[in-house]
Design a protein around this motif. Structure first.
Motif, short mmCIF file in Angstrom:
data_model
loop_
_atom_site.label_atom_id
_atom_site.label_comp_id
_atom_site.label_asym_id
_atom_site.label_seq_id
_atom_site.Cartn_x
_atom_site.Cartn_y
_atom_site.Cartn_z
N UNK A 28 0.73 -1.24 -0.04
CA UNK A 28 0.10 -0.07 0.08
C UNK A 28 0.96 1.20 0.28
N UNK A 29 2.18 1.16 -0.54
CA UNK A 29 2.90 2.51 -0.72
C UNK A 29 4.11 2.37 -1.76
N UNK A 30 3.69 3.20 -2.75
CA UNK A 30 4.66 3.32 -4.07
C UNK A 30 6.15 3.44 -3.65
N UNK A 31 6.09 4.52 -2.75
CA UNK A 31 7.48 4.77 -2.24
C UNK A 31 8.40 3.77 -1.78
N UNK A 32 7.70 2.90 -0.72
CA UNK A 32 8.42 2.02 -0.19
C UNK A 32 8.59 0.79 -1.12
N UNK A 33 7.58 0.88 -2.12
CA UNK A 33 7.91 -0.34 -2.90
C UNK A 33 8.80 -0.23 -3.85
N UNK A 34 9.21 1.00 -4.31
CA UNK A 34 10.28 1.49 -5.39
C UNK A 34 11.72 1.16 -4.42
N UNK A 35 11.62 1.63 -3.29
CA UNK A 35 13.05 1.71 -2.66
C UNK A 35 13.12 0.32 -2.26
N UNK A 36 12.44 -0.57 -1.99
CA UNK A 36 12.74 -1.91 -1.25
C UNK A 36 12.94 -2.81 -2.69
N UNK A 59 10.11 -14.01 -8.37
CA UNK A 59 9.42 -14.37 -7.10
C UNK A 59 10.29 -14.03 -5.87
N UNK A 60 11.84 -14.51 -6.16
CA UNK A 60 13.10 -14.14 -5.06
C UNK A 60 12.85 -12.74 -4.82
N UNK A 61 12.99 -12.00 -6.01
CA UNK A 61 13.22 -10.40 -5.74
C UNK A 61 12.07 -9.89 -4.75
N UNK A 62 10.75 -10.37 -5.24
CA UNK A 62 9.54 -9.78 -4.78
C UNK A 62 9.48 -10.24 -3.42
N UNK A 63 9.88 -11.62 -2.93
CA UNK A 63 9.89 -11.92 -1.58
C UNK A 63 11.05 -11.28 -0.81
N UNK A 64 12.26 -11.14 -1.27
CA UNK A 64 13.26 -10.48 -0.58
C UNK A 64 12.71 -8.83 -0.40
N UNK A 65 12.25 -8.18 -1.36
CA UNK A 65 11.86 -7.08 -1.14
C UNK A 65 10.73 -6.93 -0.02
N UNK A 66 9.76 -7.72 0.04
CA UNK A 66 8.75 -7.60 0.83
C UNK A 66 9.33 -8.03 2.18
N UNK A 67 9.94 -8.85 2.45
CA UNK A 67 10.49 -8.93 3.78
C UNK A 67 11.40 -7.82 4.26
N UNK A 68 12.02 -7.34 3.44
CA UNK A 68 12.83 -5.95 3.80
C UNK A 68 11.97 -4.88 4.05
N UNK A 69 10.71 -4.94 3.30
CA UNK A 69 9.75 -3.81 3.48
C UNK A 69 9.14 -3.91 5.11
N UNK A 70 8.88 -5.28 5.21
CA UNK A 70 8.06 -5.56 6.39
C UNK A 70 8.73 -5.43 7.58
N UNK A 71 10.28 -5.88 7.56
CA UNK A 71 11.29 -5.33 8.58
C UNK A 71 11.18 -4.11 8.95
#
Lengths: 414, 110
Positions: A28-36, A59-71
């Motif tokens: 739900x955030x474009x800014x964080x999505x781009x950064x991650x 899939x690897x990139x999405x998951x890695x970015x998602x985990x980074x974002x959640x952290x």
């Protein structure tokens, strides 16, 4: 290992938009999505040469970015609980009749009509195209900091004004698709005929990027005739790229181009798209008509072999859709080939395009063909004064100076 | 849901003619029926404005608008909408109804 390096570059091109788009929806955030997404790619650059490229890199990139974002979000939420609410960007609930792909949401968000046109272009290149801020800044000859700010401001507006992360309402769809195509065409044109002096006149990286993005939009909206039309138009224009500028950096006009240097593969693909649109039997929009005009040009062996009556008929169709002076100027150029420069000049002289250099360049050429050298010279002078593109200026100067030669045997009046 | 301010821009302080008032009424009723309505009002002429500054103790009163401009706000709506695409449609409807340009601006959430 350059092999892995090339592979990562290829994966970046292929997967960037999908990774950002998926993250933007899930976070739900474009800014964080781009950064991650950028961070995940940076991790990949470090790890993949050692660990190997994973079997499903996207899939690897999405998951890695998602985990980074959640952290990161967890840390921020702990810091300030109420920020959690602010991080929810929206989701329009229904797909509204068109296919629901996150990348399509991303495209429509970046090209939203509530954003300034320059912001739409920059945001689309960054978010969908995956170009870096310095790359975009260079492409548009803007300071890196200013370009960064343009993108940051656009993202802030998306958030504050709640620009939806979704496909538009059904009744808005045609206008919104037109808006997306306008952004893509603007990117293409900046690459095709850079507006700035002191730049390479043609920048393949921008035209290639525009074509890649248009292909993506076509994958997402396969039934839209104008998307197909724009892609065809770009391909048929790009096909002539190598022949368009001479070795001395001068623009080569259509009639003088070495047609053997045209890219046959791109022409074949463009022609196939145009034929498919003709077979669809729907009234064509402006991009389809422009593509058809370019199909006629790329079908001809030379300027004389060109079916000019077909070209003029297509321009007539375009004038009915868009009676603007610029369209009528282009029509007049075709009329000059069909009915002669005198007829074309009469039409051109009625157009209110004093500040538009192609108007003066066209007048100059028609006057030259009519043997009216003095007037042609004045028109070339005006065109040179207004033109920004280096290759175009070089061409106009040569043409004007050839008039000088003509003047030596042409007795001056009085 | 978010709230947006729709400011009506105009370059004179003449009142809307009756047919515009009627169109605005129809628009307002639709806003209420669709659940977008929060508030709306027309404003008296800019000449009636007073700028008040009490930041340094005793209030200082200045006659007129805080900004000299060709255009000023003659009225406004506050509407509720889930996102900008809906708010843009409301602003377009408002602009049509009152026959003026409308500036749409999000109101900060709490």
């Amino acid at each position: 290992m350059t092999g892995v390096g090339d592979e990562i570059t290829r994966i970046h091109r292929a997967e960037w938009a999908r990774v950002v788009a998926t993250l933007a929806r899930r976070l739900g955030d474009l800014d964080i999505a781009e950064e991650m997404a950028a961070e995940a790619f940076a991790i990949a650059v470090e790890r993949w040469p050692v660990d190997g490229v994973p079997p499903n890199p996207g899939g690897w990139l999405t998951t890695t970015a998602y985990h980074k974002a959640v952290d990161r979000l967890r840390r921020e939420i702990r810091r300030e609980e109420k920020h959690r609410e602010a991080l929810m960007l929206f989701d329009t609930p229904e797909p509204l009749g068109v296919i629901d792909d996150d990348r399509l949401r991303l495209v429509f968000t970046c090209c939203h009509p509530a954003l300034a046109v320059e912001a739409r272009v920059a945001l689309t290149l960054r978010m969908v195209g995956g170009l870096t801020v310095p790359e975009i800044a260079r492409a548009f000859l803007v300071e890196e900091a200013a370009m960064g700010q343009r993108i940051t401001r656009a993202k802030a507006k998306i958030k504050a004004a709640r620009i939806p992360y979704g496909v538009p309402f059904r009744e808005d769809l045609p206008a919104r698709v037109t808006g997306v195509l306008a952004v893509l065409y603007l990117i293409f044109n900046e690459g095709y005929l850079a507006s700035n002096p002191g730049r390479e006149p043609i920048r393949g990286e921008l035209t290639a990027e525009a074509i890649r993005l248009t292909r993506l939009v076509r994958d997402l909206l396969p039934a839209d005739g104008e998307v197909a039309g724009l892609l065809a138009l770009m391909l048929l224009t790009e096909a002539r790229r190598a022949a368009r500028v001479s070795s001395s950096g001068e623009l080569v006009t259509l009639g003088e181009q070495d047609r053997g240097a045209w890219n046959r593969e791109l022409i074949a693909e463009g022609h196939a798209l145009v034929r498919a649109r003709l077979a669809a039997g729907q009234a064509p929009g402006r991009y389809q008509i422009l593509a058809a005009i370019n199909a006629v040009h790329t079908d001809a062996r030379d300027l004389r072999d060109t079916d000019w009556s077909q070209v003029v008929a297509l321009y007539d169709q375009l004038v009915r859709l868009d009676p603007s002076p610029i369209v009528r100027l282009n029509r007049a150029i075709a009329v000059a080939e069909l009915d002669g420069p005198q007829v074309a000049l009469a039409e051109v002289d009625t157009l209110p395009l004093e500040g538009y250099h192609p108007f003066h360049a066209t007048r100059a050429d028609l006057l030259r063909r009519l043997g009216r050298s003095a007037q042609a010279r004045a028109a070339y002078d005006r065109a040179i004064e207004l033109a920004g593109n280096t290759a175009e200026t070089a061409y106009l100067i040569r043409r004007r100076d050839q008039l000088a030669g003509a003047c030596s045997w042409w007795p001056p009046p009085g | 849901m978010a709230q947006y301010l729709m400011s009506v821009l105009h370059d004179s302080d003449s009142l809307a003619p009756p047919e515009e008032m009627a169109a605005i009424d129809v628009f307002n009723e639709q806003l209420q029926a669709d659940g977008h309505w929060v508030f709306a009002a027309g404003l008296a002429s800019p000449g009636s404005a007073t700028v008040v500054d009490a930041r340094d103790g005793d209030p200082v009163f200045t006659d007129g608008l805080y900004l000299e401009s060709k255009e000023h706000i003659v009225g406004f709506w506050i509407v509720e909408a889930p996102h900008l695409d809906v708010a843009l449609k409301l602003a377009a409807g408002g602009s049509k109804a009152c026959n003026r340009r409308v500036e749409l601006r999000p109101i900060l959430g709490e």
